[in-house]
Design a protein around this motif. Structure first.
Motif, PDB file in Angstrom:
ATOM      1  N   GLY A  31      72.905   8.124  19.169  1.00  0.00           N
ATOM      2  CA  GLY A  31      72.178   8.475  20.473  1.00  0.00           C
ATOM      3  C   GLY A  31      71.259   9.790  19.931  1.00  0.00           C
ATOM      4  N   SER A  32      72.060  10.534  19.126  1.00  0.00           N
ATOM      5  CA  SER A  32      71.213  11.852  18.717  1.00  0.00           C
ATOM      6  C   SER A  32      70.013  11.479  18.005  1.00  0.00           C
ATOM      7  CB  SER A  32      72.489  12.479  18.003  1.00  0.00           C
ATOM      8  OG  SER A  32      71.628  13.464  17.076  1.00  0.00           O
ATOM      9  N   ALA A  34      68.200   8.692  18.412  1.00  0.00           N
ATOM     10  CA  ALA A  34      67.364   8.161  19.169  1.00  0.00           C
ATOM     11  C   ALA A  34      66.614   9.361  20.231  1.00  0.00           C
ATOM     12  CB  ALA A  34      67.977   7.037  20.024  1.00  0.00           C
ATOM     13  N   ALA A  35      67.663  10.319  20.354  1.00  0.00           N
ATOM     14  CA  ALA A  35      67.231  11.598  21.207  1.00  0.00           C
ATOM     15  C   ALA A  35      66.045  12.313  20.440  1.00  0.00           C
ATOM     16  CB  ALA A  35      68.413  12.360  21.645  1.00  0.00           C
ATOM     17  N   ARG A  36      66.124  11.941  19.075  1.00  0.00           N
ATOM     18  CA  ARG A  36      64.767  12.903  18.383  1.00  0.00           C
ATOM     19  C   ARG A  36      63.564  11.995  18.373  1.00  0.00           C
ATOM     20  NH1 ARG A  36      68.617  14.800  13.677  1.00  0.00           N
ATOM     21  NH2 ARG A  36      70.049  14.005  14.658  1.00  0.00           N
ATOM     22  N   ASN A  37      63.927  10.682  19.136  1.00  0.00           N
ATOM     23  CA  ASN A  37      62.798   9.775  18.856  1.00  0.00           C
ATOM     24  C   ASN A  37      62.598   9.285  17.310  1.00  0.00           C
ATOM     25  OD1 ASN A  37      61.030   7.837  19.967  1.00  0.00           O
ATOM     26  ND2 ASN A  37      59.422   9.090  20.188  1.00  0.00           N
TER      27      ASN A  37
END
Lengths: 113, 394
Positions: A31-32, A34-37
């Motif tokens: 998730g971390s 993905a959260a930074r794209n």
């Protein structure tokens, strides 16, 4: 941005089934990213168990399991994007796999057109 | 009414259909004022509309045959089947949703068209909802309609393949329509509630048709139910946002929460976990009473959601959940990796995370947030936080 495959390796087959806590840690890590794209492909798990893993060799030799010569086995992979391989390594270092003696191979992806 | 007329005469005649619809209502207001409301107002309206439509096409036909010596437009042949019973109306609206959600138009045009054609919003109301100039909306609508016409789109009976391929766009439009209301920049509570309920009405329509009653549609409707259960509690009398932690939970609408649960159960499908499922799951946990596991569940759902689809707001919400589970210090580290320095909510989040430990940093972030936002409501909300921090001198 370059793309990097992160290839996960484990040494103990009993670690393959994660506990709920390990699963959560793993998802937090994913998730971390993905959260930074920076997640390109959430990848897949590769089953190492009998019936799901075989190795095919020259001269028609087929063996069970992925691990005949080396002890460690590949458990899965993901693809991320990062400016440099150093940045990809920093991301890999945050993975909880090292707590159970696993390792991650970071490899730049060269796309075949 | 416009949708029913268009179904019969084709989208080419959308403007005329709208004229006829508004003529009909004008006539109704005159006629009913003098003679009282008829026994069956719906039938009355549709009879008038039908006659007006027939008149129009007769005139057009005479014009076309006499002046241009052309054949009568094909659509006139359909007039015999004119039928306004409930089933056709529902189907027409459904067909209209699918026609409006044409990928030939960018998403903001699709929403504008949906608001105007399906929900009967005026150009002024749409401009108000988007906090955009009336002229911009007018142009957007004109371009949108032109694109629909150029694509010579006909509202015909829905075929299964078309529905399957367009359903994702339809759902996204309804999702955006709802969000436009729920997170609307306008402070008018009335506009917000109307946008949300229109989106819900149209989504409900999709669940009533066997072809479109998919797990995703149910998940989206569940999400809308959960969210709108808090619609009343999340703004105060002046229309200012009340933060989640400070909301009066007794004002949450329990019946909507139960509806949400119902649709979420309907949405359950082992094969499919869409972003609507995940968002509905998150909204469900928000309605649940606080216990040890609540935020762990929410964080896990945010982890899945951000993997399915990246958006800055999901990334920020995920960090908020992360703070609830792992504490604010660790969450600050997570937040600062995001690289969203140009986003006002990013600074508002850091302002919140630093509030207890570093007042000066917190204030600085809130100030940046205020600079980056255009919304007067948000400016006021964050200014309030700064004032509190200064008073505290923590």
């Amino acid at each position: 941005m370059k793309e990097f495959a992160l290839i996960f390796r484990l040494t103990d087959i009993s670690d393959f089934q994660p506990s709920p806590e390990q699963m959560q840690e793993r998802m937090n890590w994913l998730g971390s990213i993905a959260a930074r794209n920076q997640l390109v492909d959430k990848g897949n798990t590769l089953l190492p168990v009998p019936g799901s893993a075989k190795t095919v060799k020259p001269d028609n030799v087929v063996t069970d399991g992925p691990y005949t010569e080396i002890k460690e086995f590949i458990s899965g992979y993901i693809v991320i994007k990062a400016a440099t391989i150093e940045e990809a390594v920093v991301i890999a270092k945050e993975n909880p796999i090292f707590k159970i003696g696993g390792s991650i191979e970071v490899r730049e992806v060269l796309k075949r057109d | 009414m416009t949708a029913v007329l268009c179904r019969h005469f084709g989208l080419h005649h959308m403007d005329i259909a709208e004229d006829i619809a508004s003529d009909t209502f004008l006539k109704a207001s005159e006629h009913w004022a003098l003679n009282g409301v008829p026994d069956n107002p719906t039938a009355w309206l549709y009879t008038v509309a039908r006659n007006k439509a027939k008149d129009y096409f007769k005139r057009t036909a005479i014009f076309e045959t006499k002046v241009r010596n052309e054949i009568i437009p094909e659509s006139i042949e359909n007039e015999g089947e004119f039928d306004y019973n409930g089933r056709i109306i529902a189907d027409s609206q459904l067909a209209m949703i699918f026609a409006v959600c044409n990928p030939a138009n960018p998403s903001e045009s699709q929403i504008c068209l949906a608001l105007q054609i399906l929900c009967g919003f005026s150009v002024e109301e749409i401009a108000d909802a988007f906090l955009t100039k009336i002229e911009t909306i007018r142009k957007r609508l004109q371009r949108g309609r032109k694109n629909l016409r150029n694509n010579s789109f006909q509202i015909t009976t829905l075929n299964e393949t078309d529905i399957r391929s367009r359903l994702p766009i339809v759902l996204r439009t309804l999702y955006l329509l709802f969000n436009e209301g729920y997170f609307s920049k306008t402070s008018s509570k009335q506009v917000r509630i109307e946008l949300c309920s229109e989106a819900m009405r149209l989504t409900l329509l999709l669940t009533e048709n066997t072809l479109t009653n998919t797990p995703q549609v149910n998940a989206l409707l569940a999400l809308m139910c959960f969210q709108s259960s808090r619609l009343d509690a999340r703004t105060d009398i002046r229309g200012e946002a009340i933060l989640f932690d400070e909301q009066d939970k007794s004002r949450w609408d329990q019946s909507l929460i139960q509806r949400g649960n119902y649709y979420l159960v309907n949405a359950t499908d082992r094969q499919e976990v869409s972003k609507y499922h995940l968002e509905a799951g998150i909204a469900y946990w928000h309605t649940a009473p606080a216990d040890d596991s609540k935020w762990t569940h929410i964080l896990q759902l945010y982890n899945q959601l951000i993997v399915v689809e990246y958006s800055p707001i999901t990334a920020l919400n995920r960090v908020f959940a992360f703070a609830k589970v792992h504490g604010k210090d660790k969450a600050i580290v997570e937040a600062e990796k995001l690289g969203l320095e140009q986003n006002s909510y990013y600074h508002a989040l850091l302002g919140y995370l630093y509030a207890q430990t570093a007042a000066a940093k917190s204030i600085a972030h809130y100030e940046q947030a205020i600079q980056l936002t255009k919304s007067p409501t948000e400016k006021r909300t964050w200014q309030k936080e700064i004032t509190l921090l200064r008073q505290d001198k923590r």
